[in-house]
Motif scaffolding. Structure first.
Motif, PDB file in Angstrom:
ATOM      1  N   SER A 173      40.758  10.525  72.601  1.00  0.00           N
ATOM      2  CA  SER A 173      39.559  11.086  71.976  1.00  0.00           C
ATOM      3  C   SER A 173      38.336  10.220  72.271  1.00  0.00           C
ATOM      4  CB  SER A 173      39.762  11.252  70.463  1.00  0.00           C
ATOM      5  OG  SER A 173      39.915  10.002  69.825  1.00  0.00           O
TER       6      SER A 173
ATOM      7  N   VAL B 181      39.075  17.271  78.024  1.00  0.00           N
ATOM      8  CA  VAL B 181      39.893  16.345  77.241  1.00  0.00           C
ATOM      9  C   VAL B 181      41.110  15.911  78.059  1.00  0.00           C
ATOM     10  CG1 VAL B 181      41.148  16.004  75.073  1.00  0.00           C
ATOM     11  CG2 VAL B 181      39.063  17.387  75.104  1.00  0.00           C
TER      12      VAL B 181
ATOM     13  N   ALA C  18      46.122  16.473  70.715  1.00  0.00           N
ATOM     14  CA  ALA C  18      45.055  16.729  69.747  1.00  0.00           C
ATOM     15  C   ALA C  18      45.046  18.242  69.617  1.00  0.00           C
ATOM     16  CB  ALA C  18      43.714  16.197  70.215  1.00  0.00           C
TER      17      ALA C  18
ATOM     18  N   ARG D 223      31.262  17.626  75.815  1.00  0.00           N
ATOM     19  CA  ARG D 223      31.215  16.224  75.532  1.00  0.00           C
ATOM     20  C   ARG D 223      29.786  15.750  75.520  1.00  0.00           C
ATOM     21  NH1 ARG D 223      34.717  12.779  79.677  1.00  0.00           N
ATOM     22  NH2 ARG D 223      32.925  13.212  80.960  1.00  0.00           N
TER      23      ARG D 223
ATOM     24  N   ARG E  66      37.241  18.204  69.447  1.00  0.00           N
ATOM     25  CA  ARG E  66      37.662  17.570  70.692  1.00  0.00           C
ATOM     26  C   ARG E  66      39.174  17.696  70.870  1.00  0.00           C
ATOM     27  NH1 ARG E  66      35.222  12.595  70.263  1.00  0.00           N
ATOM     28  NH2 ARG E  66      33.245  13.353  71.060  1.00  0.00           N
TER      29      ARG E  66
ATOM     30  N   TYR F 191      45.024  14.946  63.725  1.00  0.00           N
ATOM     31  CA  TYR F 191      45.004  15.452  65.101  1.00  0.00           C
ATOM     32  C   TYR F 191      45.838  16.722  65.246  1.00  0.00           C
ATOM     33  CZ  TYR F 191      42.538  11.215  66.480  1.00  0.00           C
ATOM     34  OH  TYR F 191      41.592  10.213  66.598  1.00  0.00           O
TER      35      TYR F 191
ATOM     36  N   TRP G 280      43.847   6.458  69.322  1.00  0.00           N
ATOM     37  CA  TRP G 280      42.676   7.301  69.570  1.00  0.00           C
ATOM     38  C   TRP G 280      42.108   7.184  70.976  1.00  0.00           C
ATOM     39  CZ3 TRP G 280      39.673   3.384  70.966  1.00  0.00           C
ATOM     40  CH2 TRP G 280      39.748   2.172  70.264  1.00  0.00           C
TER      41      TRP G 280
END
Length: 418
Positions: free
Chosen positions: A73, A123, A105, A8, A110, A152, A70
């Protein structure tokens, strides 16, 4: 198997977050309820939903919610994580009480699920954050576990994994619903999510009343089998599996509400001929054991070919009334308009009509609820905070920029509280 991990970016958000969000986040922090405060789960009572007060009194629970898919994410990146808090806080301030978002996802950038049986811990911790922030703001969550579409990952990614990792020879994405290996991938992921211990709250997802419901899959279709048998068998198997792990939380499918072969007399209610051959079947699907909420979506702007506003409102009225009647009389379960919205992207409609469209949806539900017919509620597609404009698909409502739309949301909140 070695599971790849993703990293990240760590970026200071104070230089990228609009001033408006700083105010929202400050107020949210000051006004947030105690995370340890007792909070009862939402339960089903026939065609209605209920929860309990701190004193143990059972009260009706009505879904007044929104979609922001989202959140996980965005929470996985330090630069965008504040938008998660802002989205939830702004909605809560407007009186909304449920958010539907993706808890999946699959593959790609990610990813939560990097490969079958492999999950990215960073995540997962982002999803932990989403759940903990929702709890902090007294916002219930509906967590969707997969996608029919490729966004996704979805069922297409599962099929690719089957071909690439297991040496299968699958030729259709619809084999997601029937291949035993692919189904084992999905079940493993479901188990990983439901039994996850939140690293922030230390509460297992399956024990957390913040989660209102699980959703099997967003907008499933199986057009390779228009009889509906393939999808029905999958729904029955997966509903049973989810309930074997988590018998407490509500469960819904995620279908759009198309009528199928089990009710030929209702095929004319569908927006077009294709809908009745998409492999879904509203009545039959919701007769599967373990399903608690009847799922319906409303997208007349894409389903109907013309732009006459009165035609869209007539469709909303007839579509909702038929599904409300069927959910109450044939299924005996609450109804959830899981997605409804109107796109402003191509200029065919303006924001004024979008507000009329929203009011029509709310009024249809309220008239049935106030008459004691059915419970459940509605979830707008979709609500965004400032700073997420690049995610707008034409349906996004930015509360800070849409005072008239905010007024519609707040009016519905007041009517539910009256």
């Amino acid at each position: 198997m070695t599971c790849p991990s993703t990293s990240r970016a760590a970026t200071a958000w104070s230089t990228t977050t609009p001033r408006h969000l700083h105010s929202i986040l400050l107020l949210a922090t000051m006004a947030s309820p105690d995370a340890e405060e007792e909070w009862a789960a939402v339960e089903r009572r026939g065609a209605h939903l209920v929860t309990a007060t701190a004193a143990g009194e059972e009260i009706p629970f009505i879904i007044h919610g929104f979609n922001t898919y989202w959140l996980m994410s965005f929470a996985a990146d330090d630069a965008t994580r504040p938008r998660v808090t802002a989205a939830i806080a702004e909605a809560a301030a407007a009186g909304l009480n449920v958010c539907r978002t993706w808890a999946f996802a699959d593959g790609g950038y990610r990813a939560l699920q990097t490969a079958p049986f492999c999950y990215d811990e960073e995540v997962f911790q982002a999803l932990d954050f989403v759940v903990s922030e929702a709890r902090r703001h007294k916002m219930r969550l509906i967590l969707s576990l997969c996608n029919n579409w490729e966004d996704y990952g979805g069922k297409a990614q599962y099929v690719r994994w089957g071909n690439e990792a297991a040496g299968l020879d699958l030729t259709s994405d619809d084999e997601f619903f029937s291949d035993p290996t692919i189904k084992s991938y999905y079940k493993a992921f479901v188990e990983a999510v439901l039994t996850r211990i939140n690293t922030i709250t230390n509460v297992a997802y399956k024990d957390d009343p913040t989660i209102l419901a699980w959703e099997l899959i967003n907008e499933p279709r199986c057009s390779s089998d228009p009889s509906g048998d393939t999808l029905q068998t999958w729904i029955e198997e997966m509903a049973s599996y989810v309930k074997s792990i988590d018998p407490v939380h509500l469960l819904e499918i995620g279908v759009e509400g198309f009528y199928g072969p089990s009710t030929p007399e209702l095929l004319g209610i569908n927006p077009d001929d294709y809908s009745g051959n998409a492999g879904t079947d509203f009545i039959r699907n919701h007769q599967a054991m373990g399903i608690d909420l009847a799922s319906v979506h409303i997208y007349s702007d894409t389903w109907l070919p013309d732009s006459k506003e009165e035609n869209h409102l007539e469709f909303v009225n007839s579509w909702m009334q038929q599904h409300i009647d069927d959910a109450a009389n044939l299924l005996g379960m609450p109804i959830m308009i899981g997605e409804f919205g109107l796109s402003l992207k191509d200029g065919k409609f303006d924001s004024g009509f979008r507000e009329t469209f929203m009011e029509t949806v709310y009024n249809n539900f309220l008239s049935s609820w106030e008459g004691g017919v059915i419970g459940g509620g509605c979830l707008l597609w979709q609500l965004f905070p400032e700073g997420a404009e690049h995610m707008d698909d034409g349906y996004a409502v930015f509360i800070a920029k849409s005072p008239a739309t905010l007024n519609v949301l707040e009016n519905h909140s007041r009517r539910l509280d009256s």
